[in-house]
Structures are given as structure tokens and as C-alpha cells.
Design an enzyme around this catalytic site. Structure first.
Site, PDB file in Angstrom:
ATOM      1  N   ARG A 100       1.009  -1.037  -0.029  1.00  0.00           N
ATOM      2  CA  ARG A 100       0.112   0.144   0.014  1.00  0.00           C
ATOM      3  C   ARG A 100       0.918   1.278   0.255  1.00  0.00           C
ATOM      4  O   ARG A 100       2.196   1.305   0.263  1.00  0.00           O
ATOM      5  CB  ARG A 100      -0.828   0.024   1.321  1.00  0.00           C
ATOM      6  CG  ARG A 100      -1.926  -1.055   1.397  1.00  0.00           C
ATOM      7  CD  ARG A 100      -2.767  -1.126   2.368  1.00  0.00           C
ATOM      8  NE  ARG A 100      -3.617  -2.280   2.599  1.00  0.00           N
ATOM      9  CZ  ARG A 100      -3.827  -3.184   3.803  1.00  0.00           C
ATOM     10  NH1 ARG A 100      -3.277  -2.760   4.790  1.00  0.00           N
ATOM     11  NH2 ARG A 100      -4.542  -4.325   3.606  1.00  0.00           N
ATOM     12  N   ARG A 105     -10.806   2.987   5.764  1.00  0.00           N
ATOM     13  CA  ARG A 105      -9.364   3.001   5.529  1.00  0.00           C
ATOM     14  C   ARG A 105      -8.704   3.439   4.166  1.00  0.00           C
ATOM     15  O   ARG A 105      -7.721   3.921   3.891  1.00  0.00           O
ATOM     16  CB  ARG A 105      -8.941   1.501   6.193  1.00  0.00           C
ATOM     17  CG  ARG A 105      -7.444   1.404   6.119  1.00  0.00           C
ATOM     18  CD  ARG A 105      -7.036   0.088   6.682  1.00  0.00           C
ATOM     19  NE  ARG A 105      -7.350  -1.100   5.909  1.00  0.00           N
ATOM     20  CZ  ARG A 105      -7.008  -2.149   5.983  1.00  0.00           C
ATOM     21  NH1 ARG A 105      -6.586  -2.537   7.379  1.00  0.00           N
ATOM     22  NH2 ARG A 105      -7.162  -3.280   5.340  1.00  0.00           N
ATOM     23  N   ARG A 150     -13.180  -9.143   1.389  1.00  0.00           N
ATOM     24  CA  ARG A 150     -12.678  -9.393   2.906  1.00  0.00           C
ATOM     25  C   ARG A 150     -13.989  -9.204   3.733  1.00  0.00           C
ATOM     26  O   ARG A 150     -13.965 -10.231   4.722  1.00  0.00           O
ATOM     27  CB  ARG A 150     -11.841  -7.998   3.302  1.00  0.00           C
ATOM     28  CG  ARG A 150     -10.536  -8.122   2.514  1.00  0.00           C
ATOM     29  CD  ARG A 150      -9.842  -6.822   2.732  1.00  0.00           C
ATOM     30  NE  ARG A 150      -8.373  -7.025   2.093  1.00  0.00           N
ATOM     31  CZ  ARG A 150      -7.120  -7.189   2.896  1.00  0.00           C
ATOM     32  NH1 ARG A 150      -7.008  -6.768   4.145  1.00  0.00           N
ATOM     33  NH2 ARG A 150      -5.767  -7.296   1.972  1.00  0.00           N
TER      34      ARG A 150
HETATM   35  N1  ATP Z   1     -12.068   0.779  17.714  1.00  0.00           N
HETATM   36  C1  ATP Z   1     -12.144   1.661  16.591  1.00  0.00           C
HETATM   37  N2  ATP Z   1     -12.878   2.458  16.206  1.00  0.00           N
HETATM   38  C2  ATP Z   1     -12.951   2.890  15.107  1.00  0.00           C
HETATM   39  N3  ATP Z   1     -11.824   2.837  14.144  1.00  0.00           N
HETATM   40  C3  ATP Z   1     -11.027   2.080  14.411  1.00  0.00           C
HETATM   41  C4  ATP Z   1     -10.953   1.425  15.367  1.00  0.00           C
HETATM   42  N4  ATP Z   1      -9.940   0.450  15.494  1.00  0.00           N
HETATM   43  C5  ATP Z   1      -9.628   0.705  14.274  1.00  0.00           C
HETATM   44  N5  ATP Z   1     -10.107   1.567  13.714  1.00  0.00           N
HETATM   45  C6  ATP Z   1      -9.818   1.868  12.311  1.00  0.00           C
HETATM   46  O1  ATP Z   1     -10.261   0.930  11.423  1.00  0.00           O
HETATM   47  C7  ATP Z   1      -9.498   0.954  10.220  1.00  0.00           C
HETATM   48  C8  ATP Z   1      -8.792  -0.589  10.158  1.00  0.00           C
HETATM   49  O2  ATP Z   1      -7.880  -0.746  11.339  1.00  0.00           O
HETATM   50  P1  ATP Z   1      -6.781  -1.757  10.976  1.00  0.00           P
HETATM   51  O3  ATP Z   1      -6.022  -1.291   9.798  1.00  0.00           O
HETATM   52  O4  ATP Z   1      -5.841  -1.464  12.358  1.00  0.00           O
HETATM   53  O5  ATP Z   1      -7.216  -3.143  10.880  1.00  0.00           O
HETATM   54  P2  ATP Z   1      -6.514  -4.321  10.756  1.00  0.00           P
HETATM   55  O6  ATP Z   1      -7.357  -5.331  11.465  1.00  0.00           O
HETATM   56  O7  ATP Z   1      -5.217  -4.330  11.110  1.00  0.00           O
HETATM   57  O8  ATP Z   1      -6.634  -4.859   9.268  1.00  0.00           O
HETATM   58  P3  ATP Z   1      -6.016  -5.838   8.324  1.00  0.00           P
HETATM   59  O9  ATP Z   1      -6.109  -7.370   8.686  1.00  0.00           O
HETATM   60  O10 ATP Z   1      -6.640  -5.705   7.017  1.00  0.00           O
HETATM   61  O11 ATP Z   1      -4.832  -5.517   8.275  1.00  0.00           O
HETATM   62  C9  ATP Z   1      -8.295   1.783  10.325  1.00  0.00           C
HETATM   63  O12 ATP Z   1      -8.568   3.022   9.646  1.00  0.00           O
HETATM   64  C10 ATP Z   1      -8.509   2.201  12.044  1.00  0.00           C
HETATM   65  O13 ATP Z   1      -7.993   3.727  12.089  1.00  0.00           O
HETATM   66  N1  LIG Z   2      -1.729 -16.627   8.147  1.00  0.00           N
HETATM   67  C1  LIG Z   2      -0.976 -15.348   8.131  1.00  0.00           C
HETATM   68  N2  LIG Z   2      -1.788 -14.015   7.990  1.00  0.00           N
HETATM   69  C2  LIG Z   2      -1.194 -13.103   7.959  1.00  0.00           C
HETATM   70  C3  LIG Z   2       0.113 -12.876   7.957  1.00  0.00           C
HETATM   71  N3  LIG Z   2       0.277 -11.639   8.008  1.00  0.00           N
HETATM   72  C4  LIG Z   2      -0.851 -10.845   7.817  1.00  0.00           C
HETATM   73  N4  LIG Z   2      -1.833 -11.785   7.886  1.00  0.00           N
HETATM   74  C5  LIG Z   2      -3.311 -11.523   7.909  1.00  0.00           C
HETATM   75  O1  LIG Z   2      -3.499 -11.074   6.532  1.00  0.00           O
HETATM   76  C6  LIG Z   2      -4.771 -10.443   6.408  1.00  0.00           C
HETATM   77  C7  LIG Z   2      -4.653  -9.324   5.723  1.00  0.00           C
HETATM   78  O2  LIG Z   2      -3.791  -8.430   5.856  1.00  0.00           O
HETATM   79  P1  LIG Z   2      -3.367  -6.955   5.044  1.00  0.00           P
HETATM   80  O3  LIG Z   2      -2.247  -6.366   5.517  1.00  0.00           O
HETATM   81  O4  LIG Z   2      -3.574  -7.282   3.564  1.00  0.00           O
HETATM   82  O5  LIG Z   2      -4.577  -6.233   5.372  1.00  0.00           O
HETATM   83  C8  LIG Z   2      -4.670  -9.868   7.932  1.00  0.00           C
HETATM   84  O6  LIG Z   2      -6.067 -10.526   8.625  1.00  0.00           O
HETATM   85  C9  LIG Z   2      -3.577 -10.380   8.661  1.00  0.00           C
HETATM   86  O7  LIG Z   2      -3.780 -10.866  10.116  1.00  0.00           O
HETATM   87  C10 LIG Z   2       0.885 -13.948   8.103  1.00  0.00           C
HETATM   88  O8  LIG Z   2       2.147 -13.898   8.227  1.00  0.00           O
HETATM   89  N5  LIG Z   2       0.379 -15.168   7.976  1.00  0.00           N
END
Ligand code: ATP
Ligand SMILES: Nc1nc2c(ncn2[C@@H]2O[C@H](COP(=O)(O)O)[C@@H](O)[C@H]2O)c(=O)[nH]1
Length: 351
Positions: A125, A218, A229
Site C-alpha cells: 500500500r 481506511r 474481505r
Molecule cells: N475501535 C475503533 N473504532 C473506530 N475505528 C477503528 C477502531 N480500531 C481501528 N479503527 C480503524 O479501522 C481501520 C482498520 O484498522 P486496522 O488497519 O488496524 O485493521 P486490521 O485489523 O489491522 O486490518 P487488516 O487485517 O486488513 O490488516 C483503520 O482505519 C483504523 O484507524
Molecule cells: N496467516 C497469516 N496471515 C497474515 C500474515 N500477515 C498478515 N496476515 C493476515 O492477512 C490479513 C490481511 O492483511 P492485510 O495487511 O493485507 O490487510 C490480515 O488478517 C492479517 O492478519 C501472516 O504472516 N500469516
């Protein structure tokens, strides 16, 4: 260090597939068989923290890889003294806020936690940096590395390949930090079945509507990817409730409340950076030593030591409560310095 395996039945030597990171060469080594499934290797003239290794020859991990790869397999695992804190696996549907919670934790406790940088075949990204957020890689390269046993777990997630390399976890552990893995539910299941003893936390959204809102806001995915997703999220939420998979389930409704609950779950109080753990002295494994073994206690006898000398030359290694193992680290060996020749002779008598 090259490894050869001798088959007692056929009386033939073979060269096995060697998994894991092997120790750097030293001035020689001593070896002791433990539990009939692994060999303790002590690297001569190396610090104890770097010189204690295990070569697994018949552990469940090695047997499983043996079946998958169809070749003779052995696996290296470095010995980590004492019981370090358990790694943390954080799972939950895309957009629930895993990354946001992990960033907060790493910012508040920078010397305690380290992030396991995963590999992925998805495109970076806009603000993502290779080697920091992910190791961005080609599918064919990653598939080969998976086949070569370089990954602790890997899974196809939302159409791309993701995986945790053994090296990613070891880099954090070697830096003396507690490892955090952000992985999907399939990955969590694989890690649960592996030798990495971790704490498993599942993060839930307050509702699917709120999850959709977060994913859209996001703004990192196309509409088609958001739909994919969200479809996967439903299955992940069901799997998150699988008995015995996750130790804790937290709802991320209000971010600050969820973060507070996460810290409480991890036993972190409001102020302390939990990195302050008692340090263990890092003595040197003597260049010349003999080894005696009784059950799981091993005496490393480094010859005579003058009474009151500053550096002990004999050690007792207690391998009775080993945890983990390949792929990764074998945690739990305890090492005690033996201060005097008399103590050392007493131990030899007891063994
Ligand atoms: N409690 C909350 N309330 C509102 N917005 C939130 C909250 N927690 C996270 N966010 C927002 O939601 C979006 C998704 O959060 P984040 O990228 O941390 O999710 P993730 O679970 O790591 O996703 P992925 O698995 O795709 O990496 C972000 O824009 C973040 O700022
Ligand atoms: N099994 C695994 N899942 C992973 C790993 N690193 C990230 N993730 C999961 O992929 C999705 C999507 O991530 P994104 O960065 O494309 O939004 C998210 O649920 C992550 O937890 C890994 O090493 N192994």
C-alpha cells in the site's frame, strides 16, 4: 556445521534436509543425546547464550516434516535460557483494528514488544515499507521458501499468500523482545499446532456494519477487495469461536477500552515497561571441557578452577523442562555456574 545421518539398519550415511538456522562455526563442539529425540550441542569457547544449540533428529516436528518432504530431516533450534515471555498471536477479520492495537502497544512499550514482519505476495500500500510492514515477495519465491521449511506458518488470505518466517520470529526473540504476530485464523491454527508456545487473542468487531465502515474508511482496498474481505470476515468470526483455539476474545468497539483490555490481558500495568527482566550472566563455554550426564542434568566440567576465581569454568545445565523447539527456539534450559573445584567434584560424584 554439516550434518550426516547414519542408518543403523542399512549402515549407510545420508545427507539430510537441514531445517532452521544453523549455529555459526566455533572452535569445536560437544554433543549429548537428550530424550532420544534431540542432541544438545555446546559450541566450545562461545558465550553460553550463543553456544547452546539443539539438533532435533526425531521430535514430532522433524517426523512431520520427514513425512511431508519425503526425505531424512533434522532441524536446528537455538537454546534460550530460562522461560522468556510467550509470543502473542493476534487474529481477527480484516479491518477490525489489529494493526491499530499493535501499533499502540509497540509505541507505549517500545523495548518490550517486537513485531514479526510477515511475508506477503500482495502489492504494497502507499505508505507501506518493505521489511517494516511486510517483506513483499514473489509468489514463486515464497512457495519455494515454504517448501524449504523456512516458514512457521503460511496461508492463502483474501487471494494472496501470507506467512510468518522462522527468521522473523527469531529476529524479535534475539533482540530480547516479546514477539507479536498479526496473522489470520488459519495462521493462528497452524501456530497453535506448532512448537511456538504463544498466547492467542482474537479481536472481534462490534458488528459487521462497523467492520465494513472501518474497511471502507481506511480506503486501502478496491470495492471488489472490500467485498471479498467482508465475505471472509463472516467465516473468520465463526472460526474465532472454535473451542481451544483462542485464549482470549476482545471486542474492539471503543478503541481505548479495547486497548486497555488488551493490556490487562497481557498483564501490563499502566506505567511499567515490562522489559525489565532479571538479566542472566553470560559465561563462556570453556574451550576444553568434559561432559557427564545423568537423566536431564549435564555437567560441563571445564577443568580446575582456582578457588574464588572470577569466572567459573564448570556449569550444570538442567534440561528437564524444555519447551518449544524447532522451528524456532528451545526455551527453558537452566544453567548454573559451579564456583569451585570441590563443588564440581561433588557433582561428578553424584552423576
Ligand atoms: N475501535 C475503533 N473504532 C473506530 N475505528 C477503528 C477502531 N480500531 C481501528 N479503527 C480503524 O479501522 C481501520 C482498520 O484498522 P486496522 O488497519 O488496524 O485493521 P486490521 O485489523 O489491522 O486490518 P487488516 O487485517 O486488513 O490488516 C483503520 O482505519 C483504523 O484507524
Ligand atoms: N496467516 C497469516 N496471515 C497474515 C500474515 N500477515 C498478515 N496476515 C493476515 O492477512 C490479513 C490481511 O492483511 P492485510 O495487511 O493485507 O490487510 C490480515 O488478517 C492479517 O492478519 C501472516 O504472516 N500469516
Amino acid at each position: 556445521m554439516n550434518v550426516k545421518v547414519f542408518n543403523k539398519l542399512t549402515r549407510i550415511w545420508s545427507i539430510p534436509t537441514v531445517l532452521g538456522t544453523k549455529p555459526v562455526p566455533s572452535k569445536g563442539h560437544s554433543a549429548v543425546l537428550l530424550n532420544n529425540d534431540r542432541i544438545l550441542i555446546l559450541m566450545r569457547d562461545s558465550p553460553l547464550n550463543d553456544g547452546t544449540w539443539f539438533l532435533e533428529v526425531s521430535t514430532p516436528f522433524v517426523k512431520e516434516k520427514n513425512k511431508i518432504l519425503g526425505t531424512e530431516v533434522v532441524a536446528w533450534s537455538k537454546g534460550v535460557r530460562g522461560d522468556g515471555p510467550k509470543p502473542i498471536v493476534i487474529s481477527g477479520p480484516s479491518g477490525v483494528g489489529k494493526g491499530t492495537l499493535i501499533s499502540k502497544l509497540m509505541k507505549e512499550f517500545p523495548s518490550t514488544f517486537g513485531f514479526s514482519v510477515s511475508h506477503t505476495t500482495r502489492a504494497p500500500r502507499e505508505k507501506e515499507v518493505d521489511g517494516v510492514h511486510y517483506h513483499f515477495t514473489e509468489r514463486s519465491k515464497m512457495e519455494k521458501e515454504i517448501k524449504d521449511g523456512k516458514f512457521l506458518e503460511s496461508a492463502s488470505v483474501h487471494g494472496n499468500l501470507y506467512g510468518t518466517s522462522i527468521e522473523a520470529v527469531e529476529a524479535v526473540t534475539d533482540a530480547g523482545k516479546r514477539c507479536i504476530l498479526d496473522i489470520d485464523v488459519q495462521g493462528a491454527r497452524s501456530v497453535r499446532a506448532s512448537s511456538l508456545e504463544a498466547i492467542f487473542i482474537f479481536i472481534c468487531p462490534p458488528s459487521l456494519e462497523e467492520l465494513e465502515k472501518r474497511l471502507r474508511e481506511r480506503g486501502t482496498e478496491t470495492e471488489e477487495q472490500v467485498q471479498k474481505r467482508l465475505r471472509n470476515a463472516k467465516a473468520e468470526l465463526d472460526q474465532g469461536k472454535s473451542p481451544g483455539l483462542f485464549d482470549h476474545i476482545l471486542v474492539n468497539d471503543d478503541l481505548e477500552t479495547c486497548y486497555k483490555n488488551l493490556k490487562q490481558t497481557l498483564g501490563l500495568d499502566e506505567t511499567a515497561d515490562a522489559s525489565h527482566q532479571p538479566s542472566m550472566k553470560n559465561y563462556q563455554i570453556p574451550l576444553c571441557h568434559s561432559i557427564s550426564k545423568k537423566d536431564k542434568k549435564i555437567l560441563i566440567h571445564g577443568g580446575s578452577n582456582e578457588l574464588g576465581a572470577a569466572t567459573p569454568t564448570s556449569f550444570l545445565l538442567d534440561a528437564s523442562s524444555l519447551k518449544g523447539g524447532a522451528p524456532g527456539r528451545t526455551r527453558g534450559p537452566k544453567i548454573y555456574a559451579i564456583d569451585s573445584l570441590i563443588d564440581s567434584l561433588n557433582w561428578i560424584e553424584q552423576l
